[in-house]
Motif scaffolding. Sequence first.
Motif, PDB file in Angstrom:
ATOM      1  N   GLN A   6      88.240   3.653  72.413  1.00 24.07           N
ATOM      2  CA  GLN A   6      89.244   2.614  73.220  1.00 24.07           C
ATOM      3  C   GLN A   6      88.807   2.501  74.619  1.00 24.07           C
ATOM      4  O   GLN A   6      88.264   3.665  75.187  1.00 24.07           O
ATOM      5  N   ALA A  28      94.526  -6.069  78.984  1.00 24.75           N
ATOM      6  CA  ALA A  28      94.012  -6.091  77.743  1.00 24.75           C
ATOM      7  C   ALA A  28      93.549  -4.786  77.485  1.00 24.75           C
ATOM      8  O   ALA A  28      92.830  -4.231  78.368  1.00 24.75           O
ATOM      9  N   TRP A  53      90.878  -2.678  74.583  1.00 25.56           N
ATOM     10  CA  TRP A  53      89.981  -2.753  73.509  1.00 25.56           C
ATOM     11  C   TRP A  53      89.775  -1.647  72.721  1.00 25.56           C
ATOM     12  O   TRP A  53      89.973  -0.579  73.093  1.00 25.56           O
ATOM     13  N   CYS A  54      89.678  -1.899  71.370  1.00 22.78           N
ATOM     14  CA  CYS A  54      89.568  -0.819  70.190  1.00 22.78           C
ATOM     15  C   CYS A  54      88.396  -1.138  69.424  1.00 22.78           C
ATOM     16  O   CYS A  54      88.352  -2.167  68.766  1.00 22.78           O
ATOM     17  N   TRP A 110      97.653  -0.530  65.880  1.00 20.94           N
ATOM     18  CA  TRP A 110      98.023  -0.282  67.399  1.00 20.94           C
ATOM     19  C   TRP A 110      99.353   0.263  67.601  1.00 20.94           C
ATOM     20  O   TRP A 110     100.528  -0.182  66.955  1.00 20.94           O
ATOM     21  N   ARG A 124      92.024  -9.350  65.957  1.00 18.14           N
ATOM     22  CA  ARG A 124      90.972  -8.750  65.200  1.00 18.14           C
ATOM     23  C   ARG A 124      89.882 -10.045  64.694  1.00 18.14           C
ATOM     24  O   ARG A 124      89.796  -9.852  63.577  1.00 18.14           O
ATOM     25  N   ASP A 163      86.371  -4.865  65.714  1.00 16.96           N
ATOM     26  CA  ASP A 163      86.888  -4.771  66.870  1.00 16.96           C
ATOM     27  C   ASP A 163      88.100  -5.294  67.019  1.00 16.96           C
ATOM     28  O   ASP A 163      88.445  -6.325  66.349  1.00 16.96           O
ATOM     29  N   SER A 164      89.037  -4.483  67.858  1.00 19.26           N
ATOM     30  CA  SER A 164      90.461  -5.523  68.104  1.00 19.26           C
ATOM     31  C   SER A 164      90.846  -5.432  69.829  1.00 19.26           C
ATOM     32  O   SER A 164      90.412  -4.255  70.328  1.00 19.26           O
ATOM     33  N   THR A 165      91.371  -6.253  70.241  1.00 17.24           N
ATOM     34  CA  THR A 165      91.960  -6.419  71.380  1.00 17.24           C
ATOM     35  C   THR A 165      93.411  -6.547  71.334  1.00 17.24           C
ATOM     36  O   THR A 165      94.215  -7.216  70.484  1.00 17.24           O
ATOM     37  N   LYS A 172      96.659  -7.507  74.147  1.00 14.92           N
ATOM     38  CA  LYS A 172      96.923  -8.116  75.189  1.00 14.92           C
ATOM     39  C   LYS A 172      98.266  -8.057  75.841  1.00 14.92           C
ATOM     40  O   LYS A 172      99.231  -8.097  74.748  1.00 14.92           O
ATOM     41  N   CYS A 229      94.881   3.272  69.359  1.00 18.67           N
ATOM     42  CA  CYS A 229      94.585   2.509  68.101  1.00 18.67           C
ATOM     43  C   CYS A 229      94.142   3.486  67.200  1.00 18.67           C
ATOM     44  O   CYS A 229      93.641   4.612  67.366  1.00 18.67           O
TER      45      CYS A 229
END
Lengths: 111, 115
Positions: free
Chosen positions: B6, B20, B22-23, B34, B69, B74-76, B78, B92
């Motif tokens: 992360q 934001a 990130w993961c 999340w 995603r 990866d995922s974000t 926000k 995450c």
Amino acid sequence: QKEVEQDPGPLSVPEGAIVSLNCTYSNSAFQYFMWYRQYSRKGPELLMYTYSSGNKEDGRFTAQVDKSSKYISLFIRDSQPSDSATYLCAASLDGNNRLAFGKGNQVVVIP
Amino acid sequence: EAGVAQSPRYKIIEKRQSVAFWCNPISGHATLYWYQQILGQGPKLLIQFQNNGVVDDSQLPKDRFSAERLKGVDSTLKIQPAKLEDSAVYLCASAFPGPTHNEQFFGPGTRLTVL
């Protein structure tokens, strides 16, 4: 009413003592019950999980679930200073669903 | 095996700003979660992905929070605009889905402070 209730009070014990932690839950559909350990500034890590009612033992750790009373317990035998952490109970409907967590208990094992 | 990554680890912003997170999950883990962990509380699920599809976002405050995603990896997450009550650790987690219990592996989290 929260889905999983855990009295968040801190717990200090001398090294070698037995630590007893417990939670209650309200959703009778929960099938999986977990205990997570969280060290400061870290993410939770799975300690043990139990499916439905029963006991499970892993070394110094024993988890118990009583679905009839909706009660979850964790026992730590021969506690060590390295066991000092926050312990979170959790439950889920199935193995892939969201985890409903309790508030956590901070445990301090004094050398 | 590398764990869940992360970034950033810490973030301080003022209210009404956007942020934001990130993961990067463990390789091969199709399920990504999340969670929000407010100080003194247990984590609370915000959103669950299976590959790049949303499985559960019932507790996501959709007026200000969004997550994606795009390629199933990866995922974000926000927040826009942030409020004081968004101060928390955002965790995450990822898991390899299957018919029985599948352990969720957590990352170290992003600690957000909203001033």
